[in-house]
Motif scaffolding. Structure first.
Motif, PDB file in Angstrom:
ATOM      1  N   GLY A  55      24.843  46.233 -15.509  1.00 31.26           N
ATOM      2  CA  GLY A  55      24.041  46.903 -16.804  1.00 31.26           C
ATOM      3  C   GLY A  55      22.908  46.017 -17.061  1.00 31.26           C
ATOM      4  N   SER A  56      22.550  45.472 -18.192  1.00 29.80           N
ATOM      5  CA  SER A  56      21.473  44.909 -18.651  1.00 29.80           C
ATOM      6  C   SER A  56      21.416  43.381 -18.312  1.00 29.80           C
ATOM      7  N   ASP A  57      22.729  43.016 -17.973  1.00 26.09           N
ATOM      8  CA  ASP A  57      23.185  41.309 -17.623  1.00 26.09           C
ATOM      9  C   ASP A  57      22.840  41.089 -16.332  1.00 26.09           C
ATOM     10  N   VAL A  58      22.108  39.849 -16.241  1.00 26.90           N
ATOM     11  CA  VAL A  58      21.831  39.350 -14.873  1.00 26.90           C
ATOM     12  C   VAL A  58      22.340  37.845 -14.607  1.00 26.90           C
ATOM     13  N   PHE A  59      22.642  37.647 -13.554  1.00 30.15           N
ATOM     14  CA  PHE A  59      23.175  36.227 -13.021  1.00 30.15           C
ATOM     15  C   PHE A  59      22.829  36.092 -11.635  1.00 30.15           C
ATOM     16  N   GLN A  60      23.012  34.635 -11.176  1.00 31.59           N
ATOM     17  CA  GLN A  60      22.485  34.526  -9.805  1.00 31.59           C
ATOM     18  C   GLN A  60      23.697  33.923  -9.062  1.00 31.59           C
ATOM     19  N   LEU A  61      23.726  34.104  -7.700  1.00 29.46           N
ATOM     20  CA  LEU A  61      24.469  33.104  -6.798  1.00 29.46           C
ATOM     21  C   LEU A  61      23.578  32.517  -5.921  1.00 29.46           C
ATOM     22  N   HIS A  62      23.895  31.041  -5.884  1.00 25.36           N
ATOM     23  CA  HIS A  62      23.289  30.223  -4.859  1.00 25.36           C
ATOM     24  C   HIS A  62      24.265  29.770  -3.879  1.00 25.36           C
ATOM     25  N   SER A  63      23.850  29.456  -2.655  1.00 27.16           N
ATOM     26  CA  SER A  63      24.787  28.797  -1.655  1.00 27.16           C
ATOM     27  C   SER A  63      24.632  27.108  -1.913  1.00 27.16           C
ATOM     28  N   ASP A  64      25.412  26.822  -1.307  1.00 25.86           N
ATOM     29  CA  ASP A  64      25.689  25.199  -1.602  1.00 25.86           C
ATOM     30  C   ASP A  64      24.481  24.439  -1.268  1.00 25.86           C
ATOM     31  N   GLY A  65      23.813  25.073  -0.116  1.00 21.26           N
ATOM     32  CA  GLY A  65      22.483  24.127   0.601  1.00 21.26           C
ATOM     33  C   GLY A  65      21.403  24.331  -0.344  1.00 21.26           C
ATOM     34  N   THR A  66      21.345  25.262  -1.040  1.00 24.73           N
ATOM     35  CA  THR A  66      20.059  25.372  -1.920  1.00 24.73           C
ATOM     36  C   THR A  66      20.249  24.410  -3.417  1.00 24.73           C
ATOM     37  N   TYR A  67      21.339  23.646  -3.206  1.00 18.73           N
ATOM     38  CA  TYR A  67      21.738  22.756  -4.401  1.00 18.73           C
ATOM     39  C   TYR A  67      21.603  21.391  -3.616  1.00 18.73           C
ATOM     40  N   ALA A  68      20.770  20.944  -2.624  1.00 17.23           N
ATOM     41  CA  ALA A  68      20.780  19.728  -1.742  1.00 17.23           C
ATOM     42  C   ALA A  68      20.363  18.707  -2.667  1.00 17.23           C
ATOM     43  N   SER A  69      19.409  18.879  -3.810  1.00 15.71           N
ATOM     44  CA  SER A  69      18.952  17.720  -4.635  1.00 15.71           C
ATOM     45  C   SER A  69      19.625  17.851  -6.119  1.00 15.71           C
ATOM     46  N   ASN A  70      20.541  18.847  -6.133  1.00 16.07           N
ATOM     47  CA  ASN A  70      21.076  19.008  -7.727  1.00 16.07           C
ATOM     48  C   ASN A  70      22.348  18.084  -7.620  1.00 16.07           C
ATOM     49  N   PRO A  71      22.617  17.468  -8.640  1.00 17.55           N
ATOM     50  CA  PRO A  71      23.677  16.421  -9.180  1.00 17.55           C
ATOM     51  C   PRO A  71      24.918  17.205  -8.815  1.00 17.55           C
ATOM     52  N   LEU A  72      25.144  18.598  -9.202  1.00 15.45           N
ATOM     53  CA  LEU A  72      26.363  19.335  -9.049  1.00 15.45           C
ATOM     54  C   LEU A  72      26.915  19.229  -7.460  1.00 15.45           C
ATOM     55  N   LEU A  73      26.020  19.164  -6.635  1.00 10.78           N
ATOM     56  CA  LEU A  73      26.489  19.271  -5.254  1.00 10.78           C
ATOM     57  C   LEU A  73      27.638  18.228  -4.767  1.00 10.78           C
ATOM     58  N   SER A  74      27.314  17.082  -5.359  1.00 14.78           N
ATOM     59  CA  SER A  74      28.253  15.718  -5.126  1.00 14.78           C
ATOM     60  C   SER A  74      29.488  16.068  -5.616  1.00 14.78           C
ATOM     61  N   ILE A  75      29.782  16.738  -6.769  1.00 19.02           N
ATOM     62  CA  ILE A  75      31.274  16.909  -7.084  1.00 19.02           C
ATOM     63  C   ILE A  75      31.800  18.194  -6.729  1.00 19.02           C
ATOM     64  N   LEU A  76      31.122  18.985  -6.160  1.00 20.42           N
ATOM     65  CA  LEU A  76      31.938  20.332  -5.751  1.00 20.42           C
ATOM     66  C   LEU A  76      32.990  20.037  -4.866  1.00 20.42           C
ATOM     67  N   PRO A  77      34.299  20.776  -5.186  1.00 20.20           N
ATOM     68  CA  PRO A  77      35.327  20.505  -4.299  1.00 20.20           C
ATOM     69  C   PRO A  77      35.235  21.006  -3.011  1.00 20.20           C
ATOM     70  N   GLU A  78      36.026  19.996  -1.921  1.00 21.05           N
ATOM     71  CA  GLU A  78      35.843  20.954  -0.642  1.00 21.05           C
ATOM     72  C   GLU A  78      36.525  22.013  -0.387  1.00 21.05           C
ATOM     73  N   ASN A  79      37.611  22.129  -1.116  1.00 18.38           N
ATOM     74  CA  ASN A  79      38.512  23.304  -1.199  1.00 18.38           C
ATOM     75  C   ASN A  79      38.582  23.906  -2.503  1.00 18.38           C
ATOM     76  N   PRO A  80      38.772  25.332  -2.547  1.00 20.02           N
ATOM     77  CA  PRO A  80      38.877  25.992  -3.800  1.00 20.02           C
ATOM     78  C   PRO A  80      40.105  25.622  -4.599  1.00 20.02           C
ATOM     79  N   PRO A  81      40.401  25.804  -5.699  1.00 17.94           N
ATOM     80  CA  PRO A  81      39.367  26.625  -6.610  1.00 17.94           C
ATOM     81  C   PRO A  81      38.097  25.953  -7.468  1.00 17.94           C
ATOM     82  N   ARG A  82      36.935  26.088  -6.971  1.00 13.73           N
ATOM     83  CA  ARG A  82      35.963  25.783  -7.564  1.00 13.73           C
ATOM     84  C   ARG A  82      35.699  25.998  -9.192  1.00 13.73           C
ATOM     85  N   GLY A  83      36.137  27.193  -9.274  1.00 17.68           N
ATOM     86  CA  GLY A  83      35.862  27.462 -10.647  1.00 17.68           C
ATOM     87  C   GLY A  83      37.098  27.409 -11.655  1.00 17.68           C
TER      88      GLY A  83
END
Length: 139
Positions: A55-83
């Motif tokens: 509809g009028s809502d928008v959100f984004q998906l990013h691959s892990d690789g695009t977050y190379a310099s983002n602090p979140l990448l270092s705390i992502l779990p190797e195995n799901p569930p991520r969310g």
């Protein structure tokens, strides 16, 4: 706005309110899941990024690789569930239809469509990254 041609800078400047930027292992696979189960529109699809509209809502998906310099990448779990602990809701979306499409495609329906005391019929569907997607509609 033409999501297919807008520059990254203009797109970024246009964002308002609350936004979702979801990190996934496979942008194309998650985009396909969202498109097939929730009938969203996918824009600018690449291995690294997608703009999703519902509809009028928008959100984004990013691959892990695009977050190379983002602090979140270092705390992502190797195995799901991520969310774990986050529900991503599609209001005014028929949970029975979404659950049927998800099951037909082999995705996990964590909770089948259920009438809830808060006035919604909803279900919980997990994607391959472990995010809980919740289609719901008023009773």
């Amino acid at each position: 706005m033409d999501y297919e041609t807008v520059s990254a800078e203009d797109f970024g400047k246009s964002l308002r309110g609350i936004g979702l930027n979801i990190l996934v292992r496979d942008v194309r696979a998650t985009s396909g899941f969202l498109e097939a189960v929730f009938d969203v529109r996918v824009h600018r699809l690449s291995d690294d990024f997608a703009i999703i509209t519902s509809g009028s809502d928008v959100f984004q998906l990013h691959s892990d690789g695009t977050y190379a310099s983002n602090p979140l990448l270092s705390i992502l779990p190797e195995n799901p569930p991520r969310g774990a602990g986050v529900e991503i809701r599609f209001y005014d979306t028929d949970p029975d239809q979404a659950a049927g499409r998800a099951e037909a495609l082999g995705f996990m329906v964590l909770q089948p469509p259920t009438d809830k005391p808060h006035g919604l019929r909803e279900c919980y569907i997990l994607c391959d990254d472990g995010y809980a997607w919740v289609p719901s509609r008023p009773l």
